[in-house]
Design a protein around this motif. Sequence first.
Motif, PDB file in Angstrom:
ATOM      1  N   GLY B 181       0.956 -22.208 -25.893  1.00  0.00           N
ATOM      2  CA  GLY B 181      -0.363 -22.470 -25.336  1.00  0.00           C
ATOM      3  C   GLY B 181      -0.560 -21.737 -24.016  1.00  0.00           C
ATOM      4  N   ASP B 182       0.441 -21.798 -23.163  1.00  0.00           N
ATOM      5  CA  ASP B 182       0.395 -21.051 -21.895  1.00  0.00           C
ATOM      6  C   ASP B 182       0.148 -19.570 -22.161  1.00  0.00           C
ATOM      7  N   GLU B 184      -1.110 -18.094 -24.690  1.00  0.00           N
ATOM      8  CA  GLU B 184      -2.444 -17.800 -25.219  1.00  0.00           C
ATOM      9  C   GLU B 184      -3.483 -17.806 -24.094  1.00  0.00           C
ATOM     10  N   ARG B 185      -3.346 -18.728 -23.178  1.00  0.00           N
ATOM     11  CA  ARG B 185      -4.290 -18.743 -22.054  1.00  0.00           C
ATOM     12  C   ARG B 185      -4.129 -17.497 -21.184  1.00  0.00           C
ATOM     13  N   ASP B 188      -5.627 -14.580 -23.053  1.00  0.00           N
ATOM     14  CA  ASP B 188      -7.088 -14.667 -23.002  1.00  0.00           C
ATOM     15  C   ASP B 188      -7.618 -14.081 -21.702  1.00  0.00           C
ATOM     16  N   ALA B 189      -7.004 -14.468 -20.614  1.00  0.00           N
ATOM     17  CA  ALA B 189      -7.472 -13.993 -19.310  1.00  0.00           C
ATOM     18  C   ALA B 189      -7.274 -12.497 -19.167  1.00  0.00           C
ATOM     19  N   ALA B 197      -7.916 -15.314 -13.129  1.00  0.00           N
ATOM     20  CA  ALA B 197      -7.538 -16.309 -14.127  1.00  0.00           C
ATOM     21  C   ALA B 197      -6.153 -16.004 -14.688  1.00  0.00           C
ATOM     22  N   ALA B 201      -3.064 -18.514 -14.578  1.00  0.00           N
ATOM     23  CA  ALA B 201      -2.390 -19.000 -15.784  1.00  0.00           C
ATOM     24  C   ALA B 201      -0.906 -18.659 -15.748  1.00  0.00           C
ATOM     25  N   HIS B 205       2.249 -21.192 -15.741  1.00  0.00           N
ATOM     26  CA  HIS B 205       3.299 -21.036 -16.751  1.00  0.00           C
ATOM     27  C   HIS B 205       4.681 -20.987 -16.108  1.00  0.00           C
TER      28      HIS B 205
END
Lengths: 257, 257
Positions: B181-182, B184-185, B188-189, B197, B201, B205
């Motif tokens: 999940g980390d 992926e965030r 994304d940024a 961002a 993130a 992480h």
Amino acid sequence: MAGQIDLDRTTVADEIVALLRDRIVRGELTPGAQLSENEIAQQLGVSRTPVREAFIQLREQSLLRILPQRGSFVAPINLGQVEDSYFLRETMEIRIVGLAAKNCKAKNADRLRAIVNRQRTLLDGGSDAAFVKADDAMHRYFSEICGRPRVWKVISDAKVQIDRLRCLNAQDQSTRERIVGDHERIVDAVVGGDADAAVGAMTHHLRHIHKNIERLAQQFPGYMDGQKFPSSRAAEARAQRVGDMTARRRTADNNQP
Amino acid sequence: MAGQIDLDRTTVADEIVALLRDRIVRGELTPGAQLSENEIAQQLGVSRTPVREAFIQLREQSLLRILPQRGSFVAPINLGQVEDSYFLRETMEIRIVGLAAKNCKAKNADRLRAIVNRQRTLLDGGSDAAFVKADDAMHRYFSEICGRPRVWKVISDAKVQIDRLRCLNAQDQSTRERIVGDHERIVDAVVGGDADAAVGAMTHHLRHIHKNIERLAQQFPGYMDGQKFPSSRAAEARAQRVGDMTARRRTADNNQP
DNA sequence: ATAAGTGTACTACCATGCAAGTTAACCGGG
DNA sequence: CCCGGTTAACTTGCATGGTAGTACACTTAT
């Protein structure tokens, strides 16, 4: 078996590492020069084993290229590697100096003043090696102030490639004076606890170093990366004559002592 | 002389380095365990020379302690060194991910998506080693995106000490899911070009990783730094039985196979 | 004269042997 | 029972010998 090497209580291999590393960084052994296990062993009066062990360590430090069954050559100065080393150094030192400014105690301040004062005394009479050592002392001490002494080792290892480039020609007096001035401004900010000013001064200082890197890279293209290895005997022969260590190679004529 | 080791076209010494390094990092060889040149050489069917050369390289990586005339022991996990490794990693990766966000091209974005997607597929069935490899792949690729592939090597070398700590116990499923999940965030940024961002993130992480480090350090105090070496045979014997490589040492009783 | 083939002198790689040093077990005297 | 001295079995450090592979120079055939 002579006692040519006797410094402290380490193994022979480690002393050879220090010896050759110094010669390579200082530019006495230039990129492309061939180093044979046999030759170094004879010149140092030891067997090939510790020399070989030293070669392997130097290879891990990107200072030597070992081509199996062909030869060992002083590594060229890889420009990309130099840039990456600079990137690492800049990133780490800028963060470190900011932290140091926030953590600087009175005792640290005194020591910092002493370090830069000593460097200023070396401005005129000091040898280049002594000046560089005093230079490093300040950067290293910042690492200690913020409680991360081992981080300097990583920076220092990366810095070797930069140092090789810098040692291609001696720094002139004006450069040395500018460096000391930079250092004094950095120390002022750190001692004053002004993290932003410290980061700014350090950034300015390192950018100057980067400018020098680019200038030197253009000045000595022959030592840079593109150089091929086993070919171009002429270039190697030229490089060999730089250091007395690789001055003359044995031929079929003078085999026996 | 058997052909137990044949992977690719490197020297035997380098293969032994890779072999032992893996066993040490994975925790199969635990801190304090004794490794003798003779024993490894016999088990691998080679002579002592390449084993010794491998030992020296492992020593340089802070994975082995060589005490002359006494023995070679798997290095303890130095907590200060772990903290410094984390400091270096955090500092570098945060800057790198910010630069990556500004430099991310469409091709890079596709590859990043592929990397995290693959990692997600490994969430359930994948082995721990495969998951770690996929984890590293993302971090490494950020380094490539901003044009500094070699910087990852430095981070990676430092990260070894962190990995040793992490390998002391396998990550549970919830941790692995949080990691993906980390990632992926972060991706994304970066893909979105939002440097702030991305830095945020990544910081989040890495802070999680740091929390894990502290927890593990308290959980396994025996593997940490304070441990003395030649003394405390009992602790060493306990450690030896963990890996089959050091399971039984020869004594006066069972000399012959 | 040019090109292919051969020999020789190098190279790093690995195996082995010896030496210096440490540790632990054993043994005899208190 | 406890303590000191001896010995034997380990350890790593270094020296040396043999081997496979490379490169250069010379020779030979075209």
